[in-house]
Motif scaffolding. Structure first.
Motif, PDB file in Angstrom:
ATOM      1  N   ALA A   1      -6.242   8.378   7.491  1.00 50.79           N
ATOM      2  CA  ALA A   1      -5.281   8.230   6.401  1.00 50.79           C
ATOM      3  C   ALA A   1      -5.954   7.553   5.212  1.00 50.79           C
ATOM      4  O   ALA A   1      -6.876   6.760   5.374  1.00 50.79           O
ATOM      5  CB  ALA A   1      -4.090   7.400   6.858  1.00 50.79           C
ATOM      6  N   VAL A   2      -5.463   7.881   4.024  1.00 46.68           N
ATOM      7  CA  VAL A   2      -5.952   7.258   2.797  1.00 46.68           C
ATOM      8  C   VAL A   2      -4.775   6.530   2.159  1.00 46.68           C
ATOM      9  O   VAL A   2      -3.728   7.128   1.935  1.00 46.68           O
ATOM     10  CB  VAL A   2      -6.530   8.303   1.813  1.00 46.68           C
ATOM     11  N   ARG A   3      -4.968   5.252   1.900  1.00 48.41           N
ATOM     12  CA  ARG A   3      -3.932   4.436   1.271  1.00 48.41           C
ATOM     13  C   ARG A   3      -4.493   3.822  -0.003  1.00 48.41           C
ATOM     14  O   ARG A   3      -5.689   3.601  -0.115  1.00 48.41           O
ATOM     15  CB  ARG A   3      -3.464   3.325   2.203  1.00 48.41           C
ATOM     16  N   MET A   4      -3.595   3.525  -0.939  1.00 50.38           N
ATOM     17  CA  MET A   4      -3.991   2.906  -2.198  1.00 50.38           C
ATOM     18  C   MET A   4      -3.061   1.730  -2.462  1.00 50.38           C
ATOM     19  O   MET A   4      -1.857   1.813  -2.211  1.00 50.38           O
ATOM     20  CB  MET A   4      -3.895   3.920  -3.335  1.00 50.38           C
ATOM     21  N   SER A   5      -3.604   0.650  -2.984  1.00 47.59           N
ATOM     22  CA  SER A   5      -2.766  -0.512  -3.260  1.00 47.59           C
ATOM     23  C   SER A   5      -1.883  -0.252  -4.471  1.00 47.59           C
ATOM     24  O   SER A   5      -2.276   0.445  -5.415  1.00 47.59           O
ATOM     25  CB  SER A   5      -3.627  -1.760  -3.488  1.00 47.59           C
TER      26      SER A   5
ATOM     27  N   MET B   1       0.838  -1.189   0.000  1.00 47.56           N
ATOM     28  CA  MET B   1       0.000   0.000   0.000  1.00 47.56           C
ATOM     29  C   MET B   1       0.877   1.245   0.000  1.00 47.56           C
ATOM     30  O   MET B   1       2.003   1.222   0.499  1.00 47.56           O
ATOM     31  CB  MET B   1      -0.896   0.019   1.244  1.00 47.56           C
ATOM     32  N   VAL B   2       0.347   2.311  -0.566  1.00 46.81           N
ATOM     33  CA  VAL B   2       1.033   3.592  -0.613  1.00 46.81           C
ATOM     34  C   VAL B   2       0.143   4.611   0.081  1.00 46.81           C
ATOM     35  O   VAL B   2      -1.066   4.648  -0.159  1.00 46.81           O
ATOM     36  CB  VAL B   2       1.291   4.016  -2.081  1.00 46.81           C
ATOM     37  N   LEU B   3       0.754   5.426   0.926  1.00 45.38           N
ATOM     38  CA  LEU B   3       0.008   6.475   1.622  1.00 45.38           C
ATOM     39  C   LEU B   3      -0.291   7.609   0.648  1.00 45.38           C
ATOM     40  O   LEU B   3       0.612   8.187   0.055  1.00 45.38           O
ATOM     41  CB  LEU B   3       0.819   7.001   2.810  1.00 45.38           C
ATOM     42  N   ILE B   4      -1.576   7.890   0.468  1.00 43.20           N
ATOM     43  CA  ILE B   4      -2.007   8.977  -0.415  1.00 43.20           C
ATOM     44  C   ILE B   4      -2.088  10.279   0.370  1.00 43.20           C
ATOM     45  O   ILE B   4      -1.578  11.310  -0.044  1.00 43.20           O
ATOM     46  CB  ILE B   4      -3.378   8.665  -1.070  1.00 43.20           C
ATOM     47  N   SER B   5      -2.754  10.231   1.530  1.00 41.65           N
ATOM     48  CA  SER B   5      -2.849  11.423   2.368  1.00 41.65           C
ATOM     49  C   SER B   5      -3.093  11.008   3.807  1.00 41.65           C
ATOM     50  O   SER B   5      -3.597   9.914   4.080  1.00 41.65           O
ATOM     51  CB  SER B   5      -3.981  12.337   1.891  1.00 41.65           C
ATOM     52  N   SER B   6      -2.748  11.888   4.701  1.00 38.37           N
ATOM     53  CA  SER B   6      -2.969  11.644   6.118  1.00 38.37           C
ATOM     54  C   SER B   6      -3.483  12.934   6.736  1.00 38.37           C
ATOM     55  O   SER B   6      -2.756  13.918   6.820  1.00 38.37           O
ATOM     56  CB  SER B   6      -1.665  11.195   6.784  1.00 38.37           C
TER      57      SER B   6
ATOM     58  N   THR C   1      -3.792  10.357  -8.097  1.00 39.97           N
ATOM     59  CA  THR C   1      -3.355   9.850  -6.785  1.00 39.97           C
ATOM     60  C   THR C   1      -2.646  10.901  -5.949  1.00 39.97           C
ATOM     61  O   THR C   1      -2.436  10.681  -4.760  1.00 39.97           O
ATOM     62  CB  THR C   1      -2.386   8.660  -6.950  1.00 39.97           C
TER      63      THR C   1
END
Length: 192
Positions: free
Chosen positions: A99-103, A89-94, A168
């Motif tokens: 927090a928002v993560r995307m695979s 997963m990659v952190l998009i925003s916090s 993203t």
């Protein structure tokens, strides 16, 4: 529940290894049985320390068996944990509300779909690598026979970079492409 079971299996494997090592230390007279803090184990080790001849080799075999079984169980448990781990997963925003993560798989799909939108692209396979500076999106692109490779790959690189960054908000630092011609055998090469 899966975490608890994994913890129990790991602790059991470590205990098996520890018992095997203690047995070897006592059998080889490196450690006195009285130094072992666990009372039932101390008594068993004391009787092993007195064994000689064939019994000594049997005790060594049992100790090695405990160690091997512990290591095998530990290796299998580690392998099972890596298979059941969440995809990268990659952190998009916090933000303060979460927090928002995307695979990473989703970013791969986005990059591949963007590259396939180019009319010259026949097939696309991409991989995403996350670095501290941003994303590196590596692609292998099959191009229509006769395509202008520098122009087409530059368009694909620019398209992937723009779409991934816009959708993203992640930084794309590099989009290396390996291109190859792919097409119909009967189709003539176009010249300009």
């Amino acid at each position: 529940m899966r975490f608890f079971n994994g913890l129990l299996v790991t602790l059991g494997a470590l205990a098996s290894i520890a018992v095997g090592v203690l047995m070897l230390l006592v059998i080889t007279d490196t450690l006195a049985p009285q130094a072992v803090p666990v009372s039932p184990l101390r008594q068993q080790l004391a009787s092993m320390a007195q064994d000689a001849g064939g019994a000594w080799w049997r005790d060594v075999g049992i100790a090695v068996g405990f160690i091997v079984v512990g290591l095998v169980v530990l290796a299998l448990e580690t392998r099972m944990l890596s298979r059941t781990a969440a995809p990268g997963m990659v952190l998009i925003s916090s933000e303060s509300n979460g927090a928002v993560r995307m695979s990473i798989d989703s970013i791969v799909q986005l990059a591949q779909r963007t590259a396939r939108a180019n009319r010259e692209a026949r097939s696309v396979r991409c991989r995403v690598r996350v670095t501290p500076a941003g994303l590196v999106i590596q692609c292998v692109v099959g191009l229509r026979m006769g395509s202008d490779v520098p122009e087409t790959t530059a368009d694909i690189q620019q398209g992937i970079r723009e779409v991934v960054e816009r959708l993203t908000s992640l930084t794309v630092i590099d989009v290396p492409i390996r291109a190859r011609y792919q097409g119909d055998r009967d189709q003539p090469v176009l010249t300009r």
